[in-house]
Motif scaffolding. Structure first.
Motif, PDB file in Angstrom:
ATOM      1  N   SER A  45      67.074  55.414  97.475  1.00 47.28           N
ATOM      2  CA  SER A  45      66.462  56.599  96.853  1.00 47.28           C
ATOM      3  C   SER A  45      66.837  56.626  95.377  1.00 47.28           C
ATOM      4  N   GLY A  46      66.231  57.526  94.669  1.00 46.70           N
ATOM      5  CA  GLY A  46      66.526  57.679  93.250  1.00 46.70           C
ATOM      6  C   GLY A  46      68.007  57.930  93.031  1.00 46.70           C
ATOM      7  N   GLY A  47      68.502  57.467  91.900  1.00 47.09           N
ATOM      8  CA  GLY A  47      69.932  57.545  91.652  1.00 47.09           C
ATOM      9  C   GLY A  47      70.582  56.252  92.119  1.00 47.09           C
ATOM     10  N   GLY A  48      69.798  55.403  92.782  1.00 45.91           N
ATOM     11  CA  GLY A  48      70.317  54.141  93.306  1.00 45.91           C
ATOM     12  C   GLY A  48      70.774  53.207  92.203  1.00 45.91           C
ATOM     13  N   SER A  49      70.146  53.276  91.045  1.00 45.07           N
ATOM     14  CA  SER A  49      70.543  52.356  89.964  1.00 45.07           C
ATOM     15  C   SER A  49      71.998  52.580  89.567  1.00 45.07           C
ATOM     16  N   ALA A  50      72.375  53.839  89.387  1.00 42.18           N
ATOM     17  CA  ALA A  50      73.745  54.135  88.961  1.00 42.18           C
ATOM     18  C   ALA A  50      74.735  53.862  90.088  1.00 42.18           C
TER      19      ALA A  50
ATOM     20  N   LEU B  74      63.982  51.585  81.231  1.00 46.71           N
ATOM     21  CA  LEU B  74      65.418  51.552  81.529  1.00 46.71           C
ATOM     22  C   LEU B  74      65.714  50.569  82.665  1.00 46.71           C
ATOM     23  N   ASN B  75      64.882  50.654  83.694  1.00 47.85           N
ATOM     24  CA  ASN B  75      65.177  49.837  84.874  1.00 47.85           C
ATOM     25  C   ASN B  75      64.774  48.378  84.697  1.00 47.85           C
ATOM     26  N   ILE B  76      63.844  48.100  83.802  1.00 48.02           N
ATOM     27  CA  ILE B  76      63.535  46.689  83.510  1.00 48.02           C
ATOM     28  C   ILE B  76      64.764  46.047  82.857  1.00 48.02           C
ATOM     29  N   VAL B  77      65.416  46.803  81.985  1.00 50.62           N
ATOM     30  CA  VAL B  77      66.628  46.278  81.351  1.00 50.62           C
ATOM     31  C   VAL B  77      67.745  46.135  82.394  1.00 50.62           C
ATOM     32  N   ARG B  78      67.918  47.192  83.219  1.00 53.21           N
ATOM     33  CA  ARG B  78      68.980  47.134  84.236  1.00 53.21           C
ATOM     34  C   ARG B  78      68.791  45.931  85.160  1.00 53.21           C
ATOM     35  N   LYS B  79      67.530  45.675  85.546  1.00 56.57           N
ATOM     36  CA  LYS B  79      67.251  44.576  86.477  1.00 56.57           C
ATOM     37  C   LYS B  79      67.693  43.242  85.901  1.00 56.57           C
TER      38      LYS B  79
ATOM     39  N   SER C 148      60.814  57.805  97.099  1.00 56.96           N
ATOM     40  CA  SER C 148      60.459  57.511  95.705  1.00 56.96           C
ATOM     41  C   SER C 148      60.761  58.667  94.751  1.00 56.96           C
ATOM     42  N   ASP C 149      61.359  58.339  93.617  1.00 55.93           N
ATOM     43  CA  ASP C 149      61.522  59.348  92.561  1.00 55.93           C
ATOM     44  C   ASP C 149      60.907  58.842  91.256  1.00 55.93           C
ATOM     45  N   VAL C 150      59.921  57.968  91.386  1.00 55.19           N
ATOM     46  CA  VAL C 150      59.241  57.471  90.180  1.00 55.19           C
ATOM     47  C   VAL C 150      57.737  57.646  90.363  1.00 55.19           C
TER      48      VAL C 150
ATOM     49  N   ILE D 109      60.679  49.425  90.522  1.00 48.76           N
ATOM     50  CA  ILE D 109      61.339  50.302  89.540  1.00 48.76           C
ATOM     51  C   ILE D 109      62.257  51.318  90.238  1.00 48.76           C
ATOM     52  N   ILE D 110      61.844  51.827  91.384  1.00 47.38           N
ATOM     53  CA  ILE D 110      62.677  52.817  92.094  1.00 47.38           C
ATOM     54  C   ILE D 110      64.062  52.202  92.346  1.00 47.38           C
ATOM     55  N   ALA D 111      65.094  52.874  91.877  1.00 48.45           N
ATOM     56  CA  ALA D 111      66.482  52.362  91.983  1.00 48.45           C
ATOM     57  C   ALA D 111      66.590  50.924  91.481  1.00 48.45           C
ATOM     58  N   SER D 112      65.714  50.542  90.571  1.00 50.34           N
ATOM     59  CA  SER D 112      65.656  49.192  89.973  1.00 50.34           C
ATOM     60  C   SER D 112      65.327  48.104  90.995  1.00 50.34           C
TER      61      SER D 112
HETATM   62  O1  DGY Z   1      67.979  55.202  90.261  1.00 46.35           O
HETATM   63  C1  DGY Z   1      67.066  55.063  89.472  1.00 46.35           C
HETATM   64  O2  DGY Z   1      66.843  54.004  88.882  1.00 46.35           O
HETATM   65  C2  DGY Z   1      66.141  56.172  89.198  1.00 46.35           C
HETATM   66  O3  DGY Z   1      66.471  57.300  89.935  1.00 46.35           O
HETATM   67  C3  DGY Z   1      64.726  55.757  89.507  1.00 46.35           C
HETATM   68  O4  DGY Z   1      64.577  55.462  90.845  1.00 46.35           O
END
Ligand code: DGY
Ligand code: ATP
Length: 484
Positions: free
Chosen positions: A124-129, A160-165, A190-192, A199-202
């Motif tokens: 879910s969203g917030g997954g990237s962090a 943001l998430n393209i960079v994180r990936k 999904s939160d996108v 993109i969702i959670a990268s």
């Molecule tokens: O975790 C994230 O990258 C944002 O919440 C988008 O999903």
């Protein structure tokens, strides 16, 4: 939501059934998850999977178990002696040592899987962090600083998430590749906008459609390319120029379970239950926060014109034209404003109206204050409504009672303890009486400080972490005033 979508068929060889698709559980069944909403999802999954679950690890926001307990939402918590280990981390939605440990544990689990194993991934969203695994020699602090700088310069979540990936071992399909040859089934909230899997959670289990070139382009756009730490430069220069081919994801199924649309449908039902005529504008409102605020202010004007039986004429035509232009400029996908305005005509003034919308705005930080995009949006709408009323004595707005609310469904708006805030057209004048200058707070992106001080925090929306995360929601309530 997960309970409706996920079943376990126990006869013969057990199978997971997800939205009509069947996945045989040949031997061991593992569960991993990361994001603001996965605690409740994991609790529901464990109930369904019972003894068939071998073990699990989930990374969830710091304090979420306590917050849900306080809110009496024990149903979203794991039972005592659960086979799922919970790791709390990523305070204020920023990756930290705890999240790093959780990501390392998930990485180890995925690496050891075989072709007979099934890995259920809750995302879910917030997954990237919550899933930081920077590619060495990058260290967490460097990656965090870079993403923070991008966010504060107004980078959209896609950028943001393209960079994180590009800088992560698990994002951009990395988790799915590590888990190979196990079967991977990802259930995603999904939160996108547009539900883009990568993109969702990268996109830890989705093939990435982006290359290192896309990452470099984004860093260039935000003027960061020449300011990178050595480690990031090294990783960029050794990254493969092409992303992993989609054929290498044949062992993976990514399934979206829920999104902002579902939340809006429920909000609509609730509003109707409270006696409102409710309409959903869009689940994909996006764009720079001040432009989105203008869009909402113009929409409110139009509704009030209609309530005052002034819905025809040059002012209404002009407002309508401006609104259409603004909606086109913001590129709000799937928004049919013409159709929406048509539906609006059939409403009020007998019943109060509730207009609902969802999505995510962007804020380009100029100041050093504390706030979030929802609180800033509410404050900007308050200012816009005030200005419309102040410049026009006969403003149709004066004939209506209006309330505008914006909140993050996860319960946390930016790095603040509030989910959002609400405003009325009287907010600016009332604030002035308390010595608070709304425009000065806005210049400093200090919406949280404003709302905390204004009327003792009465306009802040404070829910605590909610255990879900499907972007933000706006509600506009409009009621025609009785004529005296
Ligand atoms: O975790 C994230 O990258 C944002 O919440 C988008 O999903
Ligand atoms: N002082 C501020 N005023 C307005 N907005 C801010 C401020 N500080 C941060 N923000 C915005 O808050 C956002 C980050 O908030 P949050 O952590 O809730 O992100 P999120 O996108 O909802 O997270 P996720 O999608 O990962 O759950 C960024 O878009 C950032 O621009």
């Amino acid at each position: 939501m997960l309970k409706r979508a996920l079943k376990l068929q126990r006869d013969g060889c057990p199978q997971l059934l997800v939205k009509g698709q069947a996945f045989p559980v040949k031997r061991d069944l593992y569960l991993v998850g990361f994001g603001k909403a996965v605690l409740g999802m994991a609790a529901a999954a464990e109930e369904i999977l019972g003894d068939h679950l071998t073990l699990g690890i989930i990374n969830v926001p710091l304090g979420i178990q306590e917050s849900l307990k306080r809110a009496g939402m024990e149903g979203m918590l794991l039972k005592p002696h659960s086979k799922i280990q919970v790791i709390e981390g990523a305070k204020n939605n920023l990756p930290d040592e705890e999240a790093l440990k959780g990501a390392a544990a998930i990485l180890e689990l995925a690496k050891g899987l075989t072709a007979d194993d099934l890995l259920l991934v809750l995302i879910s969203g917030g997954g990237s962090a919550l899933l930081p695994a920077p590619i060495p020699p990058i260290i967490l602090k460097e990656k965090e600083k870079l993403t923070k700088m991008l966010a504060s310069r107004g980078a959209a979540i896609q950028e943001l998430n393209i960079v994180r990936k590009t800088l992560s071992m698990l994002k951009g399909g990395g988790l799915a590749q590590l888990a190979h040859p196990a079967r991977v089934v990802s259930l995603i909230l999904s939160d996108v906008i547009g539900d883009p899997l990568d993109i969702i959670a990268s996109g830890p289990t989705a093939p990435s459609s982006h290359s290192v070139q896309d990452c470099i382009q984004i860093l260039t756009k935000y003027n960061l390319l020449h300011d990178l730490p050595k480690s990031v430069e090294m990783v960029l220069s050794s990254s493969p120029t092409k992303p992993t081919a989609p054929e290498n994801y044949a062992h993976v199924s990514n399934i979206i379970l829920g999104s902002n649309t579902l939340a809006l449908e429920e909000a609509k039902r609730q509003a109707e239950g409270l006696g409102y005529a409710a309409l959903v504008l869009s689940a994909a409102v996006q764009g720079e926060v001040s432009r989105v605020a203008t869009l909402y202010c113009q929409l409110i004007q139009l509704v009030c014109l209609g309530f005052a039986s002034l819905g025809k004429g040059s002012l209404s035509d002009e407002l309508r034209r401006n609104l259409l232009q603004l909606a086109a400029e913001l590129h709000i996908p799937t928004l049919d404003l013409d159709e929406f305005l048509q539906a609006l005509r059939g409403l009020g003034p007998v019943r109060p109206v509730c207009i609902l919308a969802g999505g995510e705005t962007t804020v380009q930080l100029q100041g050093t204050g504390k706030g979030g995009r929802n609180q800033e949006l509410a404050l900007r709408v308050g200012l816009g409504l005030h200005k419309a009323q102040a410049t026009e004595a006969s403003s149709p707005q004066r004939r209506c009672e209006i309330l505008f609310l914006s909140g993050g469904t996860d319960g946390q708006d930016g790095p603040t303890e509030a989910a959002g805030a609400f405003c009325t057209p009287g907010l600016v004048a009332e604030a002035l009486q308390e010595g608070l200058d709304v425009e000065a707070f806005l210049r400093n992106n200090d919406s949280y400080t404003f709302f905390r001080q204004f009327q003792g925090g009465h306009h802040l929306l404070v829910t605590g972490l909610t255990g879900t995360n499907v972007m933000d929601i706006q509600a506009i309530l409009i009621r025609a005033m009785e004529r005296s």
